[in-house]
Design an enzyme around this catalytic site. Structure first.
Site, PDB file in Angstrom:
ATOM      1  N   GLY A  88      17.836  45.477  37.340  1.00 23.08           N
ATOM      2  CA  GLY A  88      17.802  44.066  36.957  1.00 23.08           C
ATOM      3  C   GLY A  88      16.909  43.750  35.793  1.00 23.08           C
ATOM      4  N   ASP A  89      16.379  44.749  35.093  1.00 23.29           N
ATOM      5  CA  ASP A  89      15.569  44.534  33.891  1.00 23.29           C
ATOM      6  C   ASP A  89      15.724  45.771  33.016  1.00 23.29           C
ATOM      7  OD1 ASP A  89      13.270  43.830  32.067  1.00 23.29           O
ATOM      8  OD2 ASP A  89      12.984  42.254  33.542  1.00 23.29           O
ATOM      9  N   ASP A  90      14.672  46.158  32.275  1.00 21.48           N
ATOM     10  CA  ASP A  90      14.796  47.346  31.426  1.00 21.48           C
ATOM     11  C   ASP A  90      15.074  48.591  32.257  1.00 21.48           C
ATOM     12  OD1 ASP A  90      14.241  46.172  28.857  1.00 21.48           O
ATOM     13  OD2 ASP A  90      12.159  45.979  29.473  1.00 21.48           O
ATOM     14  N   SER A 148      21.778  47.660  31.899  1.00 17.64           N
ATOM     15  CA  SER A 148      20.861  46.529  32.062  1.00 17.64           C
ATOM     16  C   SER A 148      21.551  45.276  31.551  1.00 17.64           C
ATOM     17  CB  SER A 148      19.555  46.760  31.296  1.00 17.64           C
ATOM     18  OG  SER A 148      18.762  45.579  31.317  1.00 17.64           O
TER      19      SER A 148
END
Length: 493
Positions: free
Chosen positions: A283-285, A316
């Site tokens: 859910g991010d990098d 991502s």
């Protein structure tokens, strides 16, 4: 003659009658035999499948492979009273097992085998000269109630904390000042059950910074391989100020939406690290290389350097496949990214920083990068203005230089390149070579630059911005740019 013929004919007819009687009996016998053999074969396959599949019909699952002994002494978690029902809290069993291993340092350490099952636990600490081995179908589950998660001081290179002032929650699996630690297995899983944490974070119900799933600090000679990490409360795998770290054949998963700050791997002030053969969808990098935040990272003075990332697939939808920064105040150098696929993502690779960070990002090499349905392929951003407090120095500007992109390919990319330097933070000595990226928008401003100095070698697609010098394939100068400070950034698409 007629009689003889009749007799012969009669004998022939009698033989044919006997043959007709025998044939059904013959086939009936062999049909029965074939049926018996077929049932036996199916039963054999049935029993064989039951030994390699989890819960095949009514038979109990049996581990398909024996657990290897990677240390002189090996323990099973069940030897210490653990119960793998997903309900019983096994923290004390983990702690007793690790205490027993800590007494074996002079003998080469010990191995803790986690067998198939669902092993609920609160956070626990590893010890040196230890192997944590997760069997196939073994799942370590993090308890969701935050009262079981210990509070720790903020990271020294981050100041007050990442999300809140004051202490932070520790990680589910934690270690400090360790030597010779291995986390591996037959692709068992460490599951942080982060759904509760994400919901409370969005509702602003947490008073402290969330903890990572696995965090190893001030340690060296670390190997993490052949496991799955999923649903971390915060960053998933966070090596902090570590040396000689190998991360290999690791799968990292979290929902690509609604799982805030669930970075996959965050090397932070680390040296001599290899990340290879991994799959990351979070859910991010996917991977974010860091080295401290503003004045705290500058004071800590521990860069991230000599890090190789190769043979990795990333997704991502919120951030980028691979990022450097934005917390990079201790410096980042000697980074090689090669043979990487970023698919169905918001950004491919990104460097992000801002005034106040200080430090540097230099000697960065990207090779054999594939972008498959990515909104923005290559990003350099110098106005990522998020600060720990008001004590940062806005005149502490980072240095960005010596960054190369070789063999960049892909399709379905909206903006292949967006390098947004500034007058105070120019991007220097950037090189592009062998680039061909299929684009979804046939507009002029799709290779975007501002305050960028560098060169293009040979022919690349799409056509590069005017900021870059042009060289032929033999690296002979063709045209010198007269517009390195030109600004051509369009955030509308």
């Amino acid at each position: 003659m007629m009689v003889e013929t009749s007799i012969l004919g009669g004998r022939f007819n009698n033989q044919r009658i006997d043959f007709k009687r025998c044939v059904p009996a013959f086939f009936s016998t062999y049909r029965t035999l074939f049926t018996v053999l077929w049932i036996a074969a199916v039963a054999t396959i049935f029993l064989w499948m039951s030994t390699i599949r989890d819960g095949f019909f009514f038979l109990r699952p049996v581990s398909s492979r024996p657990l290897p002994r990677l240390r002189p002494v090996a323990f099973n978690l069940t030897d210490f009273g653990a119960v793998g029902d997903g309900v019983t809290l096994n923290t004390e069993a983990f702690e007793r097992a690790i205490l027993a291993i800590s007494k074996l340092r002079s003998k080469g350490g010990g191995q803790l085998n986690v067998p198939s099952g669902r092993w609920l636990t609160a956070p626990f600490n590893l010890t040196s000269h230890m192997t944590l081995f997760l069997d196939e179908d073994a799942v370590i589950l993090g308890i969701q109630d935050e009262k079981y998660w210990p509070l720790m001081p903020p990271l020294p290179s981050y100041g007050y904390g990442r999300e809140h002032i004051g202490p932070r929650y520790g990680s589910l699996i934690h270690g400090q000042n360790l030597r010779d630690v291995v986390i591996t297995g037959h692709n068992g899983t460490i599951n942080g059950q982060g759904q509760t944490w994400w919901k409370k974070y969005r509702q602003k119900l947490l008073n402290h910074t969330r903890g990572p799933l696995v965090q190893i600090m001030w340690s060296r000679d670390i190997v993490i391989s052949n496991i799955t990490l999923r649903d971390s409360p915060f960053w998933t795998l966070h090596p902090y100020d570590c040396k000689n770290v190998t991360i290999r054949n690791v799968t990292i998963l979290a929902p690509v939406h609604d799982a805030p700050n669930t970075d996959g791997i965050d090397p932070d002030s680390c040296e001599d690290m290899l990340i290879e053969d991994c799959y990351i969808s979070v859910g991010d990098d996917g991977i974010a290389i860091k080295s401290g935040w503003d004045q705290y990272g500058i004071a800590y003075r521990q860069p991230s350097k000599n890090i190789r990332i190769r043979n990795v697939v990333l997704q991502s939808m919120v951030s980028a496949g691979i990022s450097i920064g934005s917390e990079m105040s201790g410096g980042v150098s000697g980074i090689t990214v090669e043979n990487v696929v970023v698919w169905n993502s918001r950004r491919g690779v990104r460097i992000k920083t801002a005034p106040g960070r200080g430090g540097y990002v230099q000697d960065i090499s990207y090779r054999n990068l594939t972008l498959d349905v990515v909104r923005v392929g290559i990003v350099i951003k110098t106005d990522y203005n998020e600060h720990p407090d008001e004590g940062y120095d806005p005149k502490a500007v980072p240095v960005l230089k010596d960054i190369s992109f070789t063999s960049i390919h892909g399709q379905g990319v909206r903006v292949p390149v967006r390098m947004h330097g500034s007058e105070e933070i120019p991007v220097r000595n950037v090189t592009f070579r062998d680039m061909s990226v299929g684009i979804t928008y046939k507009k002029k401003h799709i290779f975007q630059c501002a305050f960028v100095y560098g060169r293009v070698i040979g022919t690349i697609f799409p056509a590069p911005c005017d900021n870059l010098d042009r060289y032929d394939e033999q690296e002979r100068l063709v045209k010198r740019s007269a517009a390195q400070n030109a600004t051509d950034i369009d955030y509308d698409f």
